[in-house]
Design an enzyme around this catalytic site. Structure first.
Site, PDB file in Angstrom:
ATOM      1  N   GLU B  67      -9.870   1.575   6.623  1.00  0.00           N
ATOM      2  CA  GLU B  67      -9.348   2.010   7.922  1.00  0.00           C
ATOM      3  C   GLU B  67     -10.238   3.065   8.566  1.00  0.00           C
ATOM      4  OE1 GLU B  67      -7.511   1.356   5.313  1.00  0.00           O
ATOM      5  OE2 GLU B  67      -6.023  -0.070   6.028  1.00  0.00           O
ATOM      6  N   HIS B 136       5.055   0.541   3.252  1.00  0.00           N
ATOM      7  CA  HIS B 136       4.825  -0.253   4.464  1.00  0.00           C
ATOM      8  C   HIS B 136       5.887  -0.021   5.527  1.00  0.00           C
ATOM      9  CE1 HIS B 136       2.925  -2.377   1.149  1.00  0.00           C
ATOM     10  NE2 HIS B 136       2.124  -2.966   2.028  1.00  0.00           N
TER      11      HIS B 136
END
Lengths: 467, 331
Positions: B67, B136
């Site tokens: 990321e 998540h």
């Protein structure tokens, strides 16, 4: 519980005589209602109230002379009154709110010392009280109403020390504060509802807005000035005995003191200009031809309006010189010098004179003169003027150079409107002209600014459609 | 096609988002999409399905699982004059790129004395409700709303999903778009755009007079359902969709509380230090004297989001919780 104190109605006032109460204990009063008639050295004045609430106690007997700042009466915002007498029947809080605490009434006036005597003229109302949560908490646990505390912090904030001192000063136990939501508290103040008499239906029996509305005395409750008039200005009592010679002498004294101070402290400068009044007088005559006698305008209305508009345009003259600096006024409140029958002079304010139409201004002026001469001016009118106009035209004088009314910074003078030979565009003709003068405080402004002011006055009078 | 013309044009939040991407890619050559699985796989949530085939690998780029690297590449591309749309799968993973977002994207304009604007759009999912467990499922958009220098959006309706991307790309500053995972399957008729979606103002999704339900994103449908239930009991609730979390539209909140005098803030994030905390603080600052009851907050339980369905449901704000909080302020 708020105190209604002897106001300072001008820079020259340090004590006043309470002549008459316009309210009785238990009456509902709104901010701005006249509640008492006070005689100062210069005039008899109706004093307005700066709180909304219930008159709980009148502390001073009519006829008593007390220093500025002395508490005259107590006004209860209701929530901390007599919680023991909780909610018998709803709907008439003002009547119930007045029940003497003990038979020994009227109680003697408290010491004037705790109130700041140097309070500014007609201390402005404190909207809601500035205080932090800790201070509020302390006040609540001490059973103190923040509204009654003097705030010594920045911007008048109530500080922790203020609360602690007040709590120490008030050794007696206080009734607990009513639990109420902020909105309910605000509404109760607006509607004049005593929170202590309202049964709360919220969490932990907190009073909520709906409870206050329910308890409010009918739909006719809104605190409009019209409603305020119903408070009863009818209690007409003869003014307390005060021989008129004394009065005249006292007024002379007061004017003497103030004008000496003005000439001693204020470095005046003076400017003068001649204004062509042809267009203004034409407009005046045109208006008066089609008006009834009561609607007719005097030249003074045009002159006052021009002075007020110019003060808005050149704000350096509209305000006060205090503590070595200039503070602008919060609007153009035009002081009008009015000579009284029997001698003497007052200069009450036409509030927001710059926003009035000429007929409105004329009406306001007539009302002000009448009330000045019958001794029924309001406190705010006496203390609010931001710039003063003196108009000696009807006395036949052509030019007047006045003395500034402290702490204002300027005085505008108008003489008589006279026909004079006057040149316009290279041609000589006979025209009506007036001499406009400016006496100004040299600490606050210089001549160039003063010239600008007089130029604006002149321009306005030559374009009377803008007045 | 003949039948299709007469039928109602139903669409989903996912398709609305895809349509917005397609429009952006068509409209401007500088726009490109990148992120994990956005190309061949069609996006983790299916949003970019088909875009690789339409626009090619130059403009729909799969990236490695890094990321910080690909968000940093996006910042570089934006600085170089492109208009990147970077997708980060979930807000949990975005923390790996937080350094790039906070220390570069949000600050470069300031640190370069206005010479280096970063016209970057970052999309990511947020929120729980689909049994994806603690790594998540969190709602951390409030953390991003803390950062000056970026704009944070939370489209909650089909219309906002469809129309917020274009003005976000037009914004010269970094814009973060938070898509609540439970919204992708919401379907309905896409209403025509009556006025341009503006990114500065909250909106009233349902006007009311008795209480303000203030929320955004994935909690909006629950708040609207709660308002329906309350309305059956005669309580007329106003539902405010904040939709832009930074800059927060304080005026809309103040105006609503001035009308209703009561507020319930619904936020799927943890209560402590949340966006709901910010909203509540603003109400205390700006609207104290309008309040007729303490502000209520409905937030998630302060636990890592559980996997088990019942536990997850219990941890999340539900319609019944909102109704109960509303009752506490009104009753």
């Amino acid at each position: 519980m708020a105190e209604f104190t002897m106001p300072s109605l001008g820079a020259d006032m340090d004590e006043g005589t309470l002549l008459e109460w316009l309210v009785s204990p238990g009456d509902l009063v709104h901010k701005g209602d006249p509640v008492a008639v006070v005689e100062t050295a210069k005039s008899t004045i109706e004093v307005e109230c700066f709180e909304t609430g219930t008159m709980t106690e009148l502390l001073v007997e009519p006829g008593t002379t007390v220093p500025v700042g002395t508490p005259l009466a107590l006004i209860g915002p209701a929530e901390e009154q007599h919680p023991a007498r909780h909610a018998p029947e709803k709907g008439r809080p003002s009547e119930r709110a007045w029940l003497p605490k003990s038979p020994e009434l009227p109680s003697p006036p408290p010491e004037p010392t705790p109130v700041p005597v140097s309070a500014p003229p007609a201390a402005p109302p404190r909207g809601h009280i500035e205080a932090g949560p800790l201070v509020r908490h302390l006040a609540e646990t001490s059973g103190l109403d923040l509204e009654t505390l003097h705030g010594s912090g920045p911007g008048g904030r109530v500080t922790r020390t203020d609360v602690e001192q007040a709590a120490a000063a008030r050794a007696t136990a206080q009734p607990p504060r009513v639990r109420a939501t902020p909105l309910a508290r605000r509404l109760a103040a607006e509607l004049g509802v005593d929170l202590a008499t309202v049964k709360g239906t919220g969490r932990k029996e907190a009073v909520r807005a709906a409870d206050v509305r329910h308890a409010a005395p009918g739909p006719s409750a809104p605190p409009t000035p019209a409603g305020a008039a119903a408070v009863r200005p009818s209690a007409v009592r003869p003014p307390a005995a005060h021989p008129s010679e004394d009065r005249a002498a006292a007024m002379r004294q007061a004017i003497a003191g103030l004008m000496s101070r003005a000439n001693r402290e204020i470095p005046h400068y003076y400017l003068s200009t001649t204004v062509d009044m042809t267009a203004a007088m034409d407009r005046l005559h045109e208006h008066n031809r089609t008006s009834t006698v009561g609607e007719r305008l005097l030249p003074a209305a045009l002159l006052l309006k021009a002075a007020a508009l110019a003060a808005r345009e050149v704000p350096e003259f509209n305000g006060f010189w205090t503590d070595d600096h200039f503070t602008a006024g919060d609007g153009v409140h035009l002081g009008v010098a009015i000579s009284l029958r029997g001698g003497g002079l007052v200069a009450p304010a036409l509030h927001h004179a710059d926003t009035l139409t000429l007929p409105q201004l004329m009406t306001a002026l007539k009302d002000l003169v009448t009330r000045a001469r019958t001794g029924r001016l309001r406190g705010s009118e006496i203390s609010d003027a931001t710039i003063t106009v003196t108009n000696l035209g009807d006395q036949g004088v052509e030019t007047v150079f006045g003395v500034i009314y402290p702490p204002q910074v300027a005085l505008v003078g108008f003489g008589r409107v006279v026909d004079r030979p006057y040149a316009v565009d290279g041609l000589l003709g006979v025209r009506p002209v007036v001499t406009a003068t400016l006496s100004a405080d040299h600490r606050a402004t210089d001549g160039a600014v003063g010239a600008r002011y007089l130029t604006v006055v002149s321009r306005l009078l030559q374009n009377p459609e803008r007045l | 096609m003949g039948a299709g013309e007469t039928q109602e044009a139903k669409t989903t939040y996912r398709e609305a988002m895809r349509e917005a991407l397609r429009e952006a890619l068509r409209a401007d050559d500088r726009v490109f999409l990148m992120g994990e699985d956005v190309g061949r796989y069609g996006g983790c949530f299916g949003v970019s399905l088909g875009l690789l085939e339409e626009f090619g690998p130059e403009r729909v780029r799969d990236t490695p699982l890094s990321e910080s690297a690909f968000v940093g590449a996006g910042i570089g591309a934006a600085l170089a004059g492109l208009r990147p749309i970077v997708e980060i799968m979930t807000v949990n993973f975005s923390l790996l790129a937080l350094d790039q977002i906070l220390n570069n994207a949000a600050t470069l304009l300031h640190m370069s004395c206005g010479q280096l604007p970063v016209p970057l759009v970052i999309r990511m999912t947020t929120g729980a409700g689909r049994q994806l467990a603690a790594q998540h499922s969190h709602s951390l958009e409030g953390w991003y709303a803390h950062i000056p220098g970026i704009r944070v959006l939370a489209p909650a309706t089909l219309e906002d999903a469809r129309h917020m991307l274009a003005p976000a790309l037009a914004d010269p500053d970094p814009v973060l778009i938070f898509e609540h995972g439970s919204l992708y399957n919401v379907s309905g008729e896409l209403l025509p755009l009556t006025e341009p979606v503006d990114l500065d103002h909250a909106t009233i999704r349902r006007p009311g007079t008795d209480i303000s339900l203030i929320t955004y994103g994935g909690s909006l449908p629950k708040a609207l359902a709660a308002a329906d239930e309350l309305s059956a009991e005669g309580i007329n609730a106003e539902v405010i969709d904040l939709r832009t979390l930074r800059p927060l539209d304080g005026a809309a909140i103040t105006a609503s509380v001035a009308r209703t005098h009561r507020a319930v803030v619904i936020d799927e994030a943890w209560r402590t230090g949340s966006l709901a905390a910010e909203v509540s603080a603003r109400i205390a600052e700006e609207s104290f004297y309008d309040l007729d009851a303490p502000v209520e907050r409905v937030c998630s339980a302060e636990v890592p989001m559980p996997y088990a369905r019942r536990l997850e449901e219990a941890a999340l704000p539900q319609t019944a919780d909102i109704v109960a909080a509303a009752h506490r302020t009104v009753d």
